[in-house]
Design a protein around this motif. Sequence first.
Motif, PDB file in Angstrom:
ATOM      1  N   GLU A  16     -11.489 -16.241 -10.396  1.00  0.00           N
ATOM      2  CA  GLU A  16     -10.415 -16.732  -9.700  1.00  0.00           C
ATOM      3  C   GLU A  16      -9.288 -15.154  -9.486  1.00  0.00           C
ATOM      4  N   LEU A  17      -9.010 -15.086  -8.300  1.00  0.00           N
ATOM      5  CA  LEU A  17      -8.494 -13.521  -7.574  1.00  0.00           C
ATOM      6  C   LEU A  17      -7.391 -14.248  -6.768  1.00  0.00           C
ATOM      7  N   MET A  18      -6.601 -12.362  -7.195  1.00  0.00           N
ATOM      8  CA  MET A  18      -5.932 -12.418  -6.185  1.00  0.00           C
ATOM      9  C   MET A  18      -5.633 -11.721  -5.116  1.00  0.00           C
ATOM     10  N   ALA A  19      -5.061 -11.907  -4.185  1.00  0.00           N
ATOM     11  CA  ALA A  19      -5.666 -11.128  -2.817  1.00  0.00           C
ATOM     12  C   ALA A  19      -4.213 -10.485  -3.171  1.00  0.00           C
ATOM     13  N   THR A  20      -3.043  -8.678  -2.291  1.00  0.00           N
ATOM     14  CA  THR A  20      -2.505  -8.424  -2.629  1.00  0.00           C
ATOM     15  C   THR A  20      -2.023  -7.853  -0.859  1.00  0.00           C
ATOM     16  N   ASP A  21      -3.109  -7.066  -0.635  1.00  0.00           N
ATOM     17  CA  ASP A  21      -2.703  -6.976   0.930  1.00  0.00           C
ATOM     18  C   ASP A  21      -4.219  -7.038   1.492  1.00  0.00           C
ATOM     19  N   GLU A  51      -8.671   8.431  -1.265  1.00  0.00           N
ATOM     20  CA  GLU A  51      -6.962   7.823  -0.216  1.00  0.00           C
ATOM     21  C   GLU A  51      -6.566   8.793  -0.532  1.00  0.00           C
ATOM     22  N   SER A  52      -6.468   9.447   1.231  1.00  0.00           N
ATOM     23  CA  SER A  52      -5.759  10.855   1.647  1.00  0.00           C
ATOM     24  C   SER A  52      -4.238   9.991   2.643  1.00  0.00           C
ATOM     25  N   ILE A  53      -4.379   8.739   2.774  1.00  0.00           N
ATOM     26  CA  ILE A  53      -3.589   8.642   4.014  1.00  0.00           C
ATOM     27  C   ILE A  53      -2.488   7.729   3.070  1.00  0.00           C
ATOM     28  N   PHE A  54      -2.486   6.124   2.045  1.00  0.00           N
ATOM     29  CA  PHE A  54      -1.563   6.236   2.144  1.00  0.00           C
ATOM     30  C   PHE A  54      -1.589   6.438   0.154  1.00  0.00           C
ATOM     31  N   GLU A  55      -0.137   6.339  -0.732  1.00  0.00           N
ATOM     32  CA  GLU A  55      -0.252   6.816  -2.055  1.00  0.00           C
ATOM     33  C   GLU A  55      -0.591   5.140  -2.831  1.00  0.00           C
ATOM     34  N   ASN A  56      -0.378   4.307  -2.046  1.00  0.00           N
ATOM     35  CA  ASN A  56      -1.010   3.322  -3.288  1.00  0.00           C
ATOM     36  C   ASN A  56      -2.061   1.464  -2.631  1.00  0.00           C
ATOM     37  N   ARG A  57      -2.846   2.888  -2.238  1.00  0.00           N
ATOM     38  CA  ARG A  57      -4.050   1.574  -1.567  1.00  0.00           C
ATOM     39  C   ARG A  57      -5.287   0.871  -2.641  1.00  0.00           C
ATOM     40  N   PHE A  58      -5.172   1.078  -3.529  1.00  0.00           N
ATOM     41  CA  PHE A  58      -6.189   0.943  -4.836  1.00  0.00           C
ATOM     42  C   PHE A  58      -5.852  -0.429  -4.993  1.00  0.00           C
ATOM     43  N   ILE A  67       0.842  -0.875  -0.296  1.00  0.00           N
ATOM     44  CA  ILE A  67      -0.267  -0.032  -0.492  1.00  0.00           C
ATOM     45  C   ILE A  67       0.498   1.301   0.205  1.00  0.00           C
ATOM     46  N   GLY A  68       2.108   0.923   0.526  1.00  0.00           N
ATOM     47  CA  GLY A  68       2.575   2.499   0.048  1.00  0.00           C
ATOM     48  C   GLY A  68       4.596   2.278   0.873  1.00  0.00           C
TER      49      GLY A  68
END
Length: 417
Positions: A364-369, A325-332, A118-119
């Motif tokens: 079929e899906l992939m979790a990232t965080d 999203e104002s806290i982390f730079e890569n949380r999408f 996420i950042g």
Amino acid sequence: MHKLEVVGAKKLKGQIRISGSKNSSLPILAATLLSSKKIILKNLPKVKDIDTMVDLLCSLGSKINYTRNKLLINNSRQNKKFASYSLVKTMRAGILVLGPLLAKFGSAKVSLPGGCAIGTRPIDIHLKALSKLGVKYKILQGYVYATAPNGLIGNRIRFPKISVGATENLIIASCFAKGKTILSNCAIEPEIDDLVKFLNKMGCKINWLTKRSLQIIGVKNLKDITYSVMFDRIEAGTYLIAAAVTEGHLKLKNVDPNIIKTEINILKKIGSKIRIYKNEVHIYGKAKIKKKNIRTSPYPGFPTDLQAQIMVLLCKANKKSIIKESIFENRFMHVAELNRMGAKISINGNKAYIQGNTNFTAAELMATDLRASVSLILAALCAKGKSVINRIYHLDRGYEDIEKKLKRVGAKIRRLN
Ligand code: EPZ
């Protein structure tokens, strides 16, 4: 590699007991390093991050036993000051041992936590604030080498930016600092107040001066303590959204509604019916889901840790919504996977534009965080057919028994080895 299979669409119905807070347990576990007395912790969630923090404390010399849902900690012979990369890299909260090690020994070598999905997750605010207590540090080969040649000395410190971890590290470090420390522009997440309550019960002298400032008077002696950590407000918010998104009816137990007022109010505006009780919240999801623009922000704003989850609900809203999203730079990171399930979400900078009126389809899906993983489960619960979610080790870091809890309220979900 564990996977989860989810067959939707299922309306969730029943009751769920919310576990103890991961994000309260982690700083409290780190803070136990201050004490050489007997410590008993209760209501810790059985999740991977807690195991990792326990492993880290044991690598520092703590003696820890787990009996009948209680963690018994004895640090009387804890004497190591080196927190290795192998443990800190998997769980960024490992950096929270820096403050207590400096307070107790006046020196520490702690691995930089490194970034994550996420950042970049820097610790510059932690280090600059610690230097105001007299800490000298240098960064070499991925480690922070920190010393306090004259011991920690109380000071006035204002955080340049609200940071949960930096606030926690400085609160713990200041407990043994000579004299008085005033911390301003603190994060005020409920987990921080839980940490303050734990430290004060152990014999520290901490009090809130204003909404975002704390005074800490340095002490020398601490006491035996038994402490039960607060409920996990992010787990609670996740299950509230699960009921809303499946048009279900859930009763959440072991929840303080006052702590999740923002989440409750937003879910009501989106269309859910919610009843609150002293230690419970009951939610009735409705077919009509209204659009809502949301901006994540530090407590008491809408939590970034629920951003992925509320996005799933807004995919089913009647009109377009925007999430900032104002806290982390890569949380999408969850957006691409949600779009593969039929969502229509576009991103521009730190804003996500959610089209609404989505009928999720299984995939079929992939979790990232951690929080992205659970948003995929929420979408799979609404999607007709069988979805499989890979890399669910992310999920196991922060959700206790999630498939058991969901199965008990009607979800068709199982873990595949
Ligand atoms: C805590 O992380 C939580 N983790 C996070 O939960 C949560 O998302 C975050 O607070 C925000 O609420 C734990 O409590 C263990 P920050 P933390 O310091 O302390 C920047 C989860 O899913 N920053 O408040 O790391 C940082 O990059 C996790 O349970 C600096 O620039 O968050 C971020 O953009 C994910 N320099 C912002 O501040 C620093 O020295 C907020 O970070 C420190 C932070």
